[in-house]
Design an enzyme around this catalytic site. Structure first.
Site, PDB file in Angstrom:
ATOM      1  N   SER A  26      56.016  -2.537 -60.801  1.00  0.00           N
ATOM      2  CA  SER A  26      54.746  -2.159 -60.690  1.00  0.00           C
ATOM      3  C   SER A  26      53.826  -2.640 -59.480  1.00  0.00           C
ATOM      4  CB  SER A  26      53.824  -2.155 -61.905  1.00  0.00           C
ATOM      5  OG  SER A  26      52.809  -1.410 -61.991  1.00  0.00           O
ATOM      6  N   ASP A  38      57.287   8.003 -65.609  1.00  0.00           N
ATOM      7  CA  ASP A  38      56.311   7.559 -64.784  1.00  0.00           C
ATOM      8  C   ASP A  38      55.653   8.648 -64.408  1.00  0.00           C
ATOM      9  OD1 ASP A  38      56.087   4.609 -64.062  1.00  0.00           O
ATOM     10  OD2 ASP A  38      57.876   4.855 -62.729  1.00  0.00           O
ATOM     11  N   HIS A  72      57.170   3.629 -67.668  1.00  0.00           N
ATOM     12  CA  HIS A  72      56.434   2.601 -66.775  1.00  0.00           C
ATOM     13  C   HIS A  72      56.877   1.424 -67.228  1.00  0.00           C
ATOM     14  CE1 HIS A  72      54.300   1.237 -63.400  1.00  0.00           C
ATOM     15  NE2 HIS A  72      53.696   0.514 -63.946  1.00  0.00           N
TER      16      HIS A  72
END
Length: 326
Positions: free
Chosen positions: A189, A269, A301
């Protein structure tokens, strides 16, 4: 990372908030950075961007709040297990700041080893190295050192500073362990963004020449301009200039022939996260980098990175294969 719907404003990042455009302004060039080469315009209206950049809204496993809490619990518990099972050097300072520390998980034969530097996510606003050792056990057992690096997070930390800290941590690591047989980056991320910025570094400013042989960029953000138009920038307080000069998409360095890059994205995602991964991978490929895109089915995610604690997980195996290649 991003949190799903939530009422009102919160001190915690990742929560859906009313859209707010970051202030305009100017800033100094960050050491080691390349200049931006183009301008990117927002691709959606603010509320659409809020949704797209709130990853927890896209997880089918749990509610937005629950998936965040589960992620923090899973990474913290995995780190606790790693610290109990490996030879470690914890809280090693690479600078004077309180968060300028790293945790080092060492293999049984520590004389000469490859090392994987893990850079945590948290939208540049939370998490720390203390939840970042969960991936160590399956790698350490195969002779790979794992280094979890800490850095300042917003609102105290600023984007230029975070990028510089990660670069400095690498210089420190190589000076402490000059026998490292190849350095590999892994970021998730926001951490994938910081790892990608490492690939654009002019190392002459740091007095080292890292032998970076691989980078695994997981569910990252590589163009920060859209972030200016979301709640994420409330704490980051980035100007447009800061966002542009810290966007990996805008400062792709000449290819390093010995470095292999893997851009990984989760099935769950958001479309924006998936687009950013695809476009950054393509930008690297055009610049001549050896790059591949891995679209992992059945994960979101958060568990896309949590599962690195499992030796049989596809991404763990990809990392081990990358490190073992001649």
């Amino acid at each position: 990372m991003g949190m799903g719907p939530g009422p009102g404003r919160s001190a915690r990042p990742w929560r859906d908030l009313p859209a707010q455009v970051g202030p305009a302004g100017r800033g100094a060039r960050v050491p080691g950075a390349a200049a931006p080469v183009r301008t990117v315009q927002p691709r959606a209206r603010p509320q659409e961007l809020e949704d797209q950049y709130s990853p927890s809204r896209w997880s089918p496993r749990m509610s937005p709040d629950t998936v965040i809490e589960a992620h923090i619990a899973a990474t913290a518990a995995g780190t606790h297990r790693a610290r109990a099972s490996a030879r470690t050097s914890l809280h090693v300072p690479y600078g004077a700041g309180a968060r300028e520390q790293m945790d080092i998980y060492l293999p049984a034969e520590p004389s000469a080893f490859p090392a994987l530097l893990y850079i945590h996510g948290g939208y540049w606003q939370c998490l720390s190295k203390d939840e970042s050792g969960f991936a160590a056990p399956p790698l350490v057992s195969q002779g790979v050192a794992v280094v979890a690096v800490g850095y300042d997070t917003a609102p105290q930390g600023r984007m230029d500073t975070m990028v510089l800290q990660v670069r400095r941590s690498i210089a420190f690591l190589l000076q402490r362990y000059p026998g490292i047989r190849g350095l590999y980056l892994c970021g998730h991320s926001a951490g994938a963004h910081l790892a990608a910025m490492v690939l654009s570094t002019d190392w002459t400013e740091f007095g080292v020449t890292p032998d970076i042989r691989g980078a695994v960029l997981v569910s990252g953000i590589y163009d920060l301009e859209p972030i200016l138009h979301t709640y994420v920038n409330d704490a980051l307080n980035m100007s447009r200039e800061v966002a542009l000069r810290n966007s990996p998409m805008l400062c792709v360095a000449p290819a390093v022939p010995t470095c292999q890059v893997l851009v990984a994205v989760a099935q769950y995602d958001s479309p924006e996260f998936r687009r950013q991964s695809q476009e950054y991978g393509q930008a690297l490929r055009v610049a001549g980098w050896s790059v591949s895109l891995l679209d992992i089915a059945g994960v979101d995610h958060f568990d896309i990175i949590e599962k690195l604690s499992e030796e049989s997980y596809v991404l763990t195996q990809v990392i081990l294969n990358m490190i073992s290649r001649p």
